[in-house]
Design a protein around this motif. Structure first.
Motif, PDB file in Angstrom:
ATOM      1  N   TYR A  66      20.500  42.732  39.709  1.00  0.00           N
ATOM      2  CA  TYR A  66      20.939  42.700  38.315  1.00  0.00           C
ATOM      3  C   TYR A  66      20.480  43.984  37.635  1.00  0.00           C
ATOM      4  N   LEU A  67      21.322  44.481  36.781  1.00  0.00           N
ATOM      5  CA  LEU A  67      21.041  45.727  36.070  1.00  0.00           C
ATOM      6  C   LEU A  67      21.010  45.463  34.577  1.00  0.00           C
ATOM      7  N   PHE A  68      20.154  46.176  33.897  1.00  0.00           N
ATOM      8  CA  PHE A  68      19.921  45.942  32.474  1.00  0.00           C
ATOM      9  C   PHE A  68      19.848  47.274  31.725  1.00  0.00           C
ATOM     10  N   TRP A  69      20.185  47.206  30.455  1.00  0.00           N
ATOM     11  CA  TRP A  69      19.885  48.292  29.524  1.00  0.00           C
ATOM     12  C   TRP A  69      19.113  47.709  28.351  1.00  0.00           C
ATOM     13  N   TYR A  70      18.076  48.474  27.951  1.00  0.00           N
ATOM     14  CA  TYR A  70      17.278  48.132  26.778  1.00  0.00           C
ATOM     15  C   TYR A  70      17.255  49.321  25.828  1.00  0.00           C
ATOM     16  N   LYS A  71      17.156  49.021  24.549  1.00  0.00           N
ATOM     17  CA  LYS A  71      17.031  50.055  23.518  1.00  0.00           C
ATOM     18  C   LYS A  71      15.650  49.941  22.876  1.00  0.00           C
ATOM     19  N   SER A  85      31.329  46.486  24.162  1.00  0.00           N
ATOM     20  CA  SER A  85      30.857  45.692  23.029  1.00  0.00           C
ATOM     21  C   SER A  85      30.813  46.612  21.825  1.00  0.00           C
ATOM     22  N   GLY A  86      31.817  46.554  21.011  1.00  0.00           N
ATOM     23  CA  GLY A  86      31.881  47.434  19.855  1.00  0.00           C
ATOM     24  C   GLY A  86      31.944  48.889  20.285  1.00  0.00           C
ATOM     25  N   ARG A  87      30.973  49.673  19.839  1.00  0.00           N
ATOM     26  CA  ARG A  87      30.952  51.093  20.194  1.00  0.00           C
ATOM     27  C   ARG A  87      30.278  51.346  21.541  1.00  0.00           C
ATOM     28  N   TYR A  88      29.726  50.288  22.126  1.00  0.00           N
ATOM     29  CA  TYR A  88      28.993  50.416  23.389  1.00  0.00           C
ATOM     30  C   TYR A  88      29.889  50.022  24.564  1.00  0.00           C
ATOM     31  N   SER A  89      29.781  50.762  25.639  1.00  0.00           N
ATOM     32  CA  SER A  89      30.470  50.366  26.855  1.00  0.00           C
ATOM     33  C   SER A  89      29.606  50.730  28.056  1.00  0.00           C
ATOM     34  N   TRP A  90      29.792  49.972  29.126  1.00  0.00           N
ATOM     35  CA  TRP A  90      28.992  50.156  30.324  1.00  0.00           C
ATOM     36  C   TRP A  90      29.912  50.262  31.518  1.00  0.00           C
ATOM     37  N   ASN A  91      29.620  51.247  32.363  1.00  0.00           N
ATOM     38  CA  ASN A  91      30.420  51.514  33.549  1.00  0.00           C
ATOM     39  C   ASN A  91      29.543  51.310  34.778  1.00  0.00           C
ATOM     40  N   PHE A  92      29.816  50.249  35.509  1.00  0.00           N
ATOM     41  CA  PHE A  92      29.038  49.910  36.693  1.00  0.00           C
ATOM     42  C   PHE A  92      29.861  50.279  37.922  1.00  0.00           C
ATOM     43  N   GLN A  93      29.325  51.151  38.766  1.00  0.00           N
ATOM     44  CA  GLN A  93      30.013  51.547  39.993  1.00  0.00           C
ATOM     45  C   GLN A  93      29.058  51.419  41.169  1.00  0.00           C
ATOM     46  N   LYS A  94      29.311  50.423  42.009  1.00  0.00           N
ATOM     47  CA  LYS A  94      28.448  50.213  43.169  1.00  0.00           C
ATOM     48  C   LYS A  94      28.567  51.361  44.145  1.00  0.00           C
ATOM     49  N   SER A  95      29.738  51.960  44.217  1.00  0.00           N
ATOM     50  CA  SER A  95      29.956  53.031  45.200  1.00  0.00           C
ATOM     51  C   SER A  95      29.031  54.215  44.961  1.00  0.00           C
ATOM     52  N   THR A  96      28.676  54.433  43.718  1.00  0.00           N
ATOM     53  CA  THR A  96      27.782  55.549  43.389  1.00  0.00           C
ATOM     54  C   THR A  96      26.420  55.049  42.896  1.00  0.00           C
ATOM     55  N   SER A  97      26.196  53.737  42.984  1.00  0.00           N
ATOM     56  CA  SER A  97      24.932  53.124  42.517  1.00  0.00           C
ATOM     57  C   SER A  97      24.603  53.582  41.107  1.00  0.00           C
ATOM     58  N   SER A  98      25.579  53.492  40.251  1.00  0.00           N
ATOM     59  CA  SER A  98      25.356  53.938  38.878  1.00  0.00           C
ATOM     60  C   SER A  98      25.746  52.853  37.876  1.00  0.00           C
ATOM     61  N   PHE A  99      25.052  52.880  36.779  1.00  0.00           N
ATOM     62  CA  PHE A  99      25.307  51.914  35.702  1.00  0.00           C
ATOM     63  C   PHE A  99      25.149  52.686  34.392  1.00  0.00           C
ATOM     64  N   ASN A 100      26.196  53.407  34.026  1.00  0.00           N
ATOM     65  CA  ASN A 100      26.125  54.311  32.890  1.00  0.00           C
ATOM     66  C   ASN A 100      26.504  53.629  31.586  1.00  0.00           C
ATOM     67  N   PHE A 111      27.612  41.697  41.762  1.00  0.00           N
ATOM     68  CA  PHE A 111      28.910  41.291  42.292  1.00  0.00           C
ATOM     69  C   PHE A 111      30.007  41.365  41.238  1.00  0.00           C
ATOM     70  N   ASP A 112      29.688  41.878  40.068  1.00  0.00           N
ATOM     71  CA  ASP A 112      30.662  41.961  38.996  1.00  0.00           C
ATOM     72  C   ASP A 112      30.747  43.400  38.504  1.00  0.00           C
ATOM     73  N   GLU A 113      31.741  44.122  39.019  1.00  0.00           N
ATOM     74  CA  GLU A 113      31.850  45.530  38.651  1.00  0.00           C
ATOM     75  C   GLU A 113      32.749  45.765  37.453  1.00  0.00           C
ATOM     76  N   GLN A 114      33.157  44.716  36.826  1.00  0.00           N
ATOM     77  CA  GLN A 114      34.021  44.872  35.661  1.00  0.00           C
ATOM     78  C   GLN A 114      33.262  45.576  34.549  1.00  0.00           C
ATOM     79  N   ASN A 115      33.865  46.591  33.993  1.00  0.00           N
ATOM     80  CA  ASN A 115      33.224  47.287  32.892  1.00  0.00           C
ATOM     81  C   ASN A 115      33.199  46.417  31.649  1.00  0.00           C
ATOM     82  N   GLU A 116      32.245  46.690  30.805  1.00  0.00           N
ATOM     83  CA  GLU A 116      32.090  45.862  29.614  1.00  0.00           C
ATOM     84  C   GLU A 116      32.059  46.724  28.371  1.00  0.00           C
TER      85      GLU A 116
END
Lengths: 117, 114
Positions: free
Chosen positions: B33-38, B61-76, B54-59
């Motif tokens: 599981y991956l998390f972001w905190y402010k 929320s308002g002005r915030y968005s998250w891009n999860f890519q398992k292929s590059t092990s990134s969660f931007n 197991f859920d690579e769908q981008n999300e």
């Protein structure tokens, strides 16, 4: 309470004195975590409790640091013979401790700012 | 071993610019599981988002968005049309399935100037 609470919010002590920092987790949270954050730095993991036991104490920097948790709730982090390098913000977090759950998340308290003179 | 890298130590943008905060993680586990905190200047870390491996769908929320890519092990994390109130330190974190310990990145300090 509604969130994680920590006390005191600020603590100034003299080098060599002992200090106790308190954390009161969210009601119902069985897991409790302590972190240290030095000025401008990231989070340094100290110790983690599941209930009253501490499966992971790997982050405690020296034997001057200890922590306990009683009744599966409040935790106390004790620093003995404080040194100036112990000055930092000490953060506490709690979670339901359901490691197999996809929704388990840590929630943080406001921290205790410790200054050792 | 698990590791989370936030290579950007500090970013400065002008209000209304878009900004992306990078997070790269390392783990051999397949369920995590991956998390972001402010962490605003007031100091208290605020949970923003959690993502399952197991859920690579981008999300969004308002002005915030998250891009999860398992292929590059990134969660931007992207903030669109940044605002001064977005100024904070942002932490990315990783938790493995069936373990409670979190692995935090070193954080990225975002300065949004008016």
């Amino acid at each position: 309470g509604a969130g994680v609470s920590q006390s005191p919010s600020n603590k100034v002590t003299e080098k060599g004195k002992d200090v106790e920092l308190r954390c009161d987790p969210i009601s119902g949270h069985t897991a409790l975590y302590w972190y240290r954050q030095s000025l401008g730095q990231g989070l340094e993991f100290l110790i983690y409790f599941q209930g009253n036991s501490a499966p992971d104490k790997s982050g405690l920097p020296s034997d001057r640091f200890s922590a306990e948790r009683t009744g599966g709730s409040v935790s106390t982090l004790t620093i003995q013979r404080t040194q100036q390098e112990d000055s930092a913000v000490y953060l506490c977090a709690s979670s339901f401790g359901l490691a197999a759950s996809s929704t388990d998340t840590q929630y943080f308290g406001p921290g205790t700012r410790l200054t050792v003179l | 071993a698990q590791k989370v890298t936030q290579a950007q130590t500090e970013i400065s943008v002008v209000e209304k610019e878009d900004v992306t905060l990078d997070c790269v993680y390392e783990t051999r586990d397949t369920t995590y599981y991956l998390f972001w905190y402010k962490q605003p200047p007031s100091g208290e870390l605020v949970f923003l988002i959690r993502r399952n491996s197991f859920d690579e769908q981008n999300e969004i929320s308002g002005r915030y968005s998250w891009n999860f890519q398992k292929s590059t092990s990134s969660f931007n994390f992207t903030i669109t049309a940044s605002q001064v109130v977005d100024s904070a330190v942002y932490f990315c974190a990783l938790r493995l399935y069936n373990f409670n310990k979190f692995y935090f990145g070193s954080g990225t300090k975002l300065n949004v100037k008016p």
